[in-house]
Write a protein that holds these residues in place. Structure first.
Motif, PDB file in Angstrom:
ATOM      1  N   SER A  75       0.848  -1.200   0.000  1.00 26.08           N
ATOM      2  CA  SER A  75       0.000   0.000   0.000  1.00 26.08           C
ATOM      3  C   SER A  75       0.878   1.243   0.000  1.00 26.08           C
ATOM      4  N   PRO A  76       0.513   2.259  -0.789  1.00 22.15           N
ATOM      5  CA  PRO A  76       1.256   3.522  -0.727  1.00 22.15           C
ATOM      6  C   PRO A  76       0.841   4.397   0.458  1.00 22.15           C
ATOM      7  N   PRO A  79      -0.243   9.711  -3.682  1.00 21.97           N
ATOM      8  CA  PRO A  79      -1.528   9.013  -3.763  1.00 21.97           C
ATOM      9  C   PRO A  79      -2.368   9.099  -2.495  1.00 21.97           C
ATOM     10  N   LEU A  90      -7.199   7.617  -3.960  1.00 21.72           N
ATOM     11  CA  LEU A  90      -6.125   6.635  -4.138  1.00 21.72           C
ATOM     12  C   LEU A  90      -6.307   5.867  -5.440  1.00 21.72           C
ATOM     13  N   THR A 100      -3.557   6.272  -8.548  1.00 19.48           N
ATOM     14  CA  THR A 100      -2.685   5.126  -8.837  1.00 19.48           C
ATOM     15  C   THR A 100      -3.152   4.284 -10.022  1.00 19.48           C
ATOM     16  N   ALA A 153      -8.198  -0.411  -4.453  1.00 18.22           N
ATOM     17  CA  ALA A 153      -7.964   0.724  -3.554  1.00 18.22           C
ATOM     18  C   ALA A 153      -8.514   0.437  -2.156  1.00 18.22           C
TER      19      ALA A 153
END
Length: 197
Positions: free
Chosen positions: A52-53, A103, A152, A156, A163
């Protein structure tokens, strides 16, 4: 005589914790700046989430706490200051990030709205009992995700379900712990104030 009136006034509906401090413009400015700074400091308590970012951080808890303690208007201003200063380059987003190209920026926008929502609820007494505080924290978290997860996905190129898997599901246990902490702290603060009165 004034000491007998102050506690009754401070505990009435429509009052948030910040209202218990002597009223002045300087107080409001200090509360807004302090709320932004608290959120920035809490954001540095961050743990990356594999896949996950978006990291787990303390900023969501701080944003909800700031909104609840300061009320809707000051909570909004504190989180707006946090967002604008971070966009301008102050490295106080999670993991010392800044700017608006990341993001996870949608979560910051969501926190701005959530602080306003929980602040409005606190004015209606939502921070004075464990169950009502839990409801306010759940609603505030839902607002954050309602903005953060779609952002998000857009930022992305993830599908919405991807997401959700990357930007919501891994955080639910942490959010439950943060809500439990708020459920203990906020009603306890009001109870202590009532005893002092």
């Amino acid at each position: 005589m004034s000491t007998a009136v102050a506690p009754a006034r401070s505990l009435r509906s429509g009052t948030v914790l910040a209202d218990l401090l002597p009223s002045s413009r300087a107080r409001d400015i200090a509360l807004v700046v302090g709320g932004a700074a608290l959120t920035g400091i809490a954001a540095q308590i961050a743990v990356p989430v594999p896949g996950s970012p978006v990291p787990v951080s303390g900023q969501t808890f701080a944003a909800l706490l700031v909104g609840t303690a300061l009320g809707a208007r000051r909570g909004f201003l504190a989180l707006a200051l946090y967002a604008v200063a971070g966009m301008a380059g102050v490295p106080w987003f999670a993991q010392a990030a800044s700017g608006y190209g990341m993001p996870s920026f949608g979560y910051i926008l969501g926190m701005l709205l959530a602080a306003t929502v929980v602040g409005a609820l606190a004015r209606r007494g939502a921070d004075r009992s464990v169950l009502r505080t839990a409801g306010a924290m759940v609603l505030g978290s839902a607002v954050i995700y309602a903005v953060g997860v779609p952002y998000l996905a857009l930022a992305t190129g993830m599908t919405f379900s991807q997401a959700v898997a990357a930007g919501l599901t891994p955080f639910l246990i942490g959010d439950a712990l943060k809500a439990a902490l708020a459920m203990g702290v906020l009603p306890a603060a009001w109870k202590a104030i009532g005893r002092k009165g």
